[in-house]
Design an enzyme around this catalytic site. Sequence first.
Site, PDB file in Angstrom:
ATOM      1  CE  LYS A 374      -4.302  -1.854   1.885  1.00  0.00           C
ATOM      2  NZ  LYS A 374      -5.262  -1.821   3.312  1.00  0.00           N
ATOM      3  CG  HIS A 425      -3.412 -10.400   1.612  1.00  0.00           C
ATOM      4  ND1 HIS A 425      -2.251  -9.636   0.648  1.00  0.00           N
ATOM      5  CD2 HIS A 425      -3.999  -9.247   2.088  1.00  0.00           C
ATOM      6  CE1 HIS A 425      -2.304  -8.383   0.731  1.00  0.00           C
ATOM      7  NE2 HIS A 425      -3.496  -8.038   1.294  1.00  0.00           N
ATOM      8  CG  ASP A 454      -6.615  -8.302   5.329  1.00  0.00           C
ATOM      9  OD1 ASP A 454      -6.338  -7.260   6.027  1.00  0.00           O
ATOM     10  OD2 ASP A 454      -6.404  -7.871   4.046  1.00  0.00           O
TER      11      ASP A 454
END
Length: 516
Positions: A374, A425, A454
């Site tokens: 990110k 993920h 998550d």
Amino acid sequence: MSDELLFSDEQPAATADKRFEKPPWLVLVVDDEESVHRVTQLALGSMTYDERALELLHAYSADEARGILNEHRDIAVLLLDVVMESDRAGLDLVHYIRQELKNQDVRIVLRTGQPGQAPEQEVIATYDINDYRDKTELSAQKLYTLMIACLRAYRDIETLHKSRLGLEKVIRATRGIYEKHALTQFVDATLEQLAALLNLDQTVIYLYQVKAFCPVDGEFEVILPGQPAGETKFVRLEELEPAVRRLLEASIQAQQNQFEDQRAAIFCAGQQHVVMFYLEGPVALSTLDQHLINMLTENLNIALDNIDLSELLRSTQQELVYRMGDMVENHSPETGSHVKRVALYCEQLARLAGLGEEAAQMIKDASPLHDLGKIGVADAVLKKPGQLTHDEWQQMKKHATFGHRMLAGSGLPLLDAGADIARHHHERWDGKGYPDGLQGDEIPVWARIATIADVFDALSTRRCYKEPWPMEKVVKYIEERSGSVFDPDLVQLFTRNLDAFIAIRERHPDPGTSAS
């Protein structure tokens, strides 16, 4: 293995446990004359050597002797007649023993009443025997002297064999212990190898109790085989039995192994850890036992140093991982303690899935890197409070490949695991995820675990674009997507143990908030 092993001494000495007695020397008498067997029995029947009695076995032909030799591979001395069912029966038996049985240990003494049938010089030169005697010259005294010489030679040969066997065990033990990278695994492996090392003589059962201690601030942490991490028991030195305390104190003071009859304190020290092993058994440790234990200890010290270095490397990697995770938090402050919670969720679910302690620790350490990519996403997209446009969503999805690109190729297990988690993920069980569209077991198990962790954290906590969902709604969302988004087996483990995950969430709320 139980914490304490007691040796009963309530029985009288006459009925002591025979498992702890030294086995007798086996002597095989091969002769076709009954009188020779009787005389030999009378001369040697009550003899002892090196605190071991003699047990005489009897054969009246070479064929009968072959059966006994095949049954008993630990015969020390063979008193062998030359002429029996044939003129060369004894000589043929010697050839059979040395060439076919490959038994080079047994001491062979040829006894003959007809020396002309097998001249001494020819026999000694041609056959692998250890002595040649005329029956007429073997008085009781000379037979006793001969037996002492033969048994001494056999004992020395067996000692050499045991030394070789012990060295092989030390090498195997060292190899197995070097493979252990955690202190508890080191202790388990060492306890196992010590037991194997001491049982050199397979004819005697050595019931040694072995305990491991780690000195910590004036106390001893007692480490038991298979002990889970965090489950420790501490005892003070003065609480130990006097014999144990005395030997451990001497070992600590000298910083080396200490031996006392059937007891030993083994001192192992690395750069950071000191681990001591106390062992006690029913018989005294031989010089060979002590020598092998000292050799093993030198290698144990190296193994402890390796563990210290491994822990230093791991802690350094872990610190770097959390610092990188903090970078993501600072870049996207709404996530708060997200990476810490996800790490703990992953560790918990990995243990529930039976992946083992090392794998659970690895995913805990690596999972904070799952959103590292990110950093490469524009703030306007990452911090946008409202719904993302199609193009913005495509930009957001690139964080998986960004993270993988940052972490892959280091050759470090922790970062390699982080690279897998970062890339996968957001894969789905049904193959409709991104970036690679992997399906089912094609998705690395660490990533499948991280996916559930998550999503659970994202839904159950506040984000810039949403309020936290009620727990019932979170669980329903995950259950409804079992078999499509999520691994169904992992979902089942998660929902069955939901309280453990809620407890983690409540212990690590975002700063300035309370868990919902």
